[in-house]
Motif scaffolding. Structure first.
Motif, PDB file in Angstrom:
ATOM      1  N   GLY A  38      70.903  41.352  47.713  1.00 20.60           N
ATOM      2  CA  GLY A  38      71.878  40.429  47.862  1.00 20.60           C
ATOM      3  C   GLY A  38      72.133  40.019  49.209  1.00 20.60           C
ATOM      4  O   GLY A  38      73.104  39.161  49.368  1.00 20.60           O
ATOM      5  N   GLY A  39      71.348  40.373  50.232  1.00 15.85           N
ATOM      6  CA  GLY A  39      71.637  40.150  51.627  1.00 15.85           C
ATOM      7  C   GLY A  39      71.333  38.479  51.612  1.00 15.85           C
ATOM      8  O   GLY A  39      70.331  38.112  51.024  1.00 15.85           O
ATOM      9  N   ASN A  40      71.704  37.839  52.786  1.00 15.88           N
ATOM     10  CA  ASN A  40      71.575  36.559  52.757  1.00 15.88           C
ATOM     11  C   ASN A  40      70.269  36.263  53.705  1.00 15.88           C
ATOM     12  O   ASN A  40      69.715  35.169  53.758  1.00 15.88           O
ATOM     13  N   ARG A  41      69.547  37.022  54.661  1.00 16.33           N
ATOM     14  CA  ARG A  41      68.671  37.128  55.349  1.00 16.33           C
ATOM     15  C   ARG A  41      68.492  35.751  56.094  1.00 16.33           C
ATOM     16  O   ARG A  41      67.413  35.311  56.338  1.00 16.33           O
ATOM     17  N   GLY A  42      69.445  35.473  56.892  1.00 13.20           N
ATOM     18  CA  GLY A  42      69.519  34.495  57.773  1.00 13.20           C
ATOM     19  C   GLY A  42      70.007  33.000  56.852  1.00 13.20           C
ATOM     20  O   GLY A  42      69.965  31.987  57.660  1.00 13.20           O
ATOM     21  N   TYR A  43      70.085  33.033  55.800  1.00 11.28           N
ATOM     22  CA  TYR A  43      70.549  31.759  55.055  1.00 11.28           C
ATOM     23  C   TYR A  43      72.104  31.526  55.261  1.00 11.28           C
ATOM     24  O   TYR A  43      72.857  32.393  54.884  1.00 11.28           O
ATOM     25  N   LEU A  44      72.624  30.465  55.661  1.00  8.23           N
ATOM     26  CA  LEU A  44      73.911  30.242  55.644  1.00  8.23           C
ATOM     27  C   LEU A  44      74.544  29.552  54.683  1.00  8.23           C
ATOM     28  O   LEU A  44      75.546  29.800  54.336  1.00  8.23           O
ATOM     29  N   VAL A  45      73.636  28.462  53.923  1.00 13.98           N
ATOM     30  CA  VAL A  45      73.857  27.990  52.866  1.00 13.98           C
ATOM     31  C   VAL A  45      72.939  27.968  51.793  1.00 13.98           C
ATOM     32  O   VAL A  45      71.801  27.801  51.914  1.00 13.98           O
ATOM     33  N   GLY A  46      73.312  28.220  50.538  1.00 10.50           N
ATOM     34  CA  GLY A  46      72.323  28.397  49.372  1.00 10.50           C
ATOM     35  C   GLY A  46      72.060  29.889  49.229  1.00 10.50           C
ATOM     36  O   GLY A  46      72.311  30.806  49.610  1.00 10.50           O
ATOM     37  N   ILE A  47      70.978  29.910  48.304  1.00 13.07           N
ATOM     38  CA  ILE A  47      70.351  31.161  47.881  1.00 13.07           C
ATOM     39  C   ILE A  47      69.073  31.749  48.809  1.00 13.07           C
ATOM     40  O   ILE A  47      68.284  30.646  48.572  1.00 13.07           O
ATOM     41  N   ALA A  48      68.977  32.642  49.193  1.00 15.82           N
ATOM     42  CA  ALA A  48      67.629  33.131  49.811  1.00 15.82           C
ATOM     43  C   ALA A  48      66.484  33.155  48.742  1.00 15.82           C
ATOM     44  O   ALA A  48      66.907  33.776  47.781  1.00 15.82           O
ATOM     45  N   PRO A  49      65.107  33.019  49.121  1.00 15.24           N
ATOM     46  CA  PRO A  49      64.129  33.087  47.891  1.00 15.24           C
ATOM     47  C   PRO A  49      63.898  34.510  47.832  1.00 15.24           C
ATOM     48  O   PRO A  49      64.497  35.634  48.555  1.00 15.24           O
ATOM     49  N   ALA A  50      63.315  35.081  46.748  1.00 14.64           N
ATOM     50  CA  ALA A  50      63.296  36.330  46.330  1.00 14.64           C
ATOM     51  C   ALA A  50      62.244  37.353  47.124  1.00 14.64           C
ATOM     52  O   ALA A  50      61.418  36.615  47.966  1.00 14.64           O
ATOM     53  N   TRP A  51      62.824  38.322  47.552  1.00 11.45           N
ATOM     54  CA  TRP A  51      62.269  39.242  48.543  1.00 11.45           C
ATOM     55  C   TRP A  51      60.884  39.918  48.099  1.00 11.45           C
ATOM     56  O   TRP A  51      60.875  40.535  46.897  1.00 11.45           O
ATOM     57  N   GLU A  52      59.799  39.449  48.509  1.00  7.97           N
ATOM     58  CA  GLU A  52      58.501  40.066  48.339  1.00  7.97           C
ATOM     59  C   GLU A  52      58.158  41.253  48.699  1.00  7.97           C
ATOM     60  O   GLU A  52      56.939  41.925  48.561  1.00  7.97           O
ATOM     61  N   GLY A  53      58.667  41.594  49.773  1.00  9.35           N
ATOM     62  CA  GLY A  53      58.465  42.855  50.632  1.00  9.35           C
ATOM     63  C   GLY A  53      57.451  42.294  51.529  1.00  9.35           C
ATOM     64  O   GLY A  53      56.759  41.456  51.525  1.00  9.35           O
ATOM     65  N   ALA A  54      57.203  43.557  52.590  1.00  5.97           N
ATOM     66  CA  ALA A  54      56.339  43.253  53.694  1.00  5.97           C
ATOM     67  C   ALA A  54      54.995  43.546  53.720  1.00  5.97           C
ATOM     68  O   ALA A  54      54.684  44.611  52.858  1.00  5.97           O
ATOM     69  N   LYS A  55      54.073  42.844  54.428  1.00  5.95           N
ATOM     70  CA  LYS A  55      52.802  43.452  54.036  1.00  5.95           C
ATOM     71  C   LYS A  55      52.263  44.539  55.055  1.00  5.95           C
ATOM     72  O   LYS A  55      51.562  45.398  54.634  1.00  5.95           O
ATOM     73  N   LYS A  56      53.105  44.687  56.067  1.00  4.56           N
ATOM     74  CA  LYS A  56      53.044  45.866  57.123  1.00  4.56           C
ATOM     75  C   LYS A  56      53.979  46.634  57.184  1.00  4.56           C
ATOM     76  O   LYS A  56      55.113  46.036  57.639  1.00  4.56           O
ATOM     77  N   THR A  57      53.939  47.862  57.081  1.00  2.52           N
ATOM     78  CA  THR A  57      55.130  48.817  57.183  1.00  2.52           C
ATOM     79  C   THR A  57      55.130  49.491  58.590  1.00  2.52           C
ATOM     80  O   THR A  57      56.241  50.126  58.780  1.00  2.52           O
ATOM     81  N   VAL A  58      54.029  49.153  59.329  1.00  6.85           N
ATOM     82  CA  VAL A  58      54.075  49.591  60.750  1.00  6.85           C
ATOM     83  C   VAL A  58      54.046  48.695  61.592  1.00  6.85           C
ATOM     84  O   VAL A  58      53.308  47.615  61.336  1.00  6.85           O
ATOM     85  N   ARG A  59      54.125  48.697  62.777  1.00 11.88           N
ATOM     86  CA  ARG A  59      53.958  48.008  63.970  1.00 11.88           C
ATOM     87  C   ARG A  59      53.202  48.724  65.170  1.00 11.88           C
ATOM     88  O   ARG A  59      53.473  49.726  65.399  1.00 11.88           O
ATOM     89  N   LYS A  60      52.288  47.818  65.755  1.00 14.36           N
ATOM     90  CA  LYS A  60      51.631  48.616  66.817  1.00 14.36           C
ATOM     91  C   LYS A  60      52.277  48.262  68.142  1.00 14.36           C
ATOM     92  O   LYS A  60      52.531  47.154  68.464  1.00 14.36           O
ATOM     93  N   MET A  61      52.677  49.117  68.907  1.00 11.46           N
ATOM     94  CA  MET A  61      53.283  49.032  70.285  1.00 11.46           C
ATOM     95  C   MET A  61      52.685  49.594  71.110  1.00 11.46           C
ATOM     96  O   MET A  61      51.731  50.660  71.359  1.00 11.46           O
ATOM     97  N   VAL A  62      52.569  49.030  72.306  1.00  7.85           N
ATOM     98  CA  VAL A  62      51.695  49.252  73.492  1.00  7.85           C
ATOM     99  C   VAL A  62      52.703  49.934  74.495  1.00  7.85           C
ATOM    100  O   VAL A  62      53.504  49.201  74.939  1.00  7.85           O
ATOM    101  N   GLU A  63      52.467  51.183  74.975  1.00  6.48           N
ATOM    102  CA  GLU A  63      53.274  51.944  75.793  1.00  6.48           C
ATOM    103  C   GLU A  63      52.585  52.178  77.146  1.00  6.48           C
ATOM    104  O   GLU A  63      51.589  52.537  77.104  1.00  6.48           O
TER     105      GLU A  63
END
Length: 67
Positions: A38-63
């Motif tokens: 039920g989160g708005n995910r950045g929408y101020l007006v209206g209804i956010a589209p259905a959440w399909e989930g992310a394709k990547k669950t990890v991100r590569k960081m360079v240290e």
């Protein structure tokens, strides 16, 4: 031409003064994917589209460590 000389001189100075640099790639979990139902995910007006989930669950960081 002058900038190349300055950068080269700086690198030689750092290398000869004992500075050490280490770079590595680290995979970290994405914590930004925890979206409550039920989160708005950045929408101020209206209804956010259905959440399909992310394709990547990890991100590569360079240290980079410089001693």
């Amino acid at each position: 031409m002058r900038h190349e000389f300055v950068i080269t001189a700086l690198l030689i100075t750092l290398a000869s003064s004992g500075c050490r640099a280490a770079t590595r790639t680290v995979e970290e979990p994405r914590v930004d994917l925890d979206i409550p139902e039920g989160g708005n995910r950045g929408y101020l007006v209206g209804i956010a589209p259905a959440w399909e989930g992310a394709k990547k669950t990890v991100r590569k960081m360079v240290e980079t460590e410089i001693e």
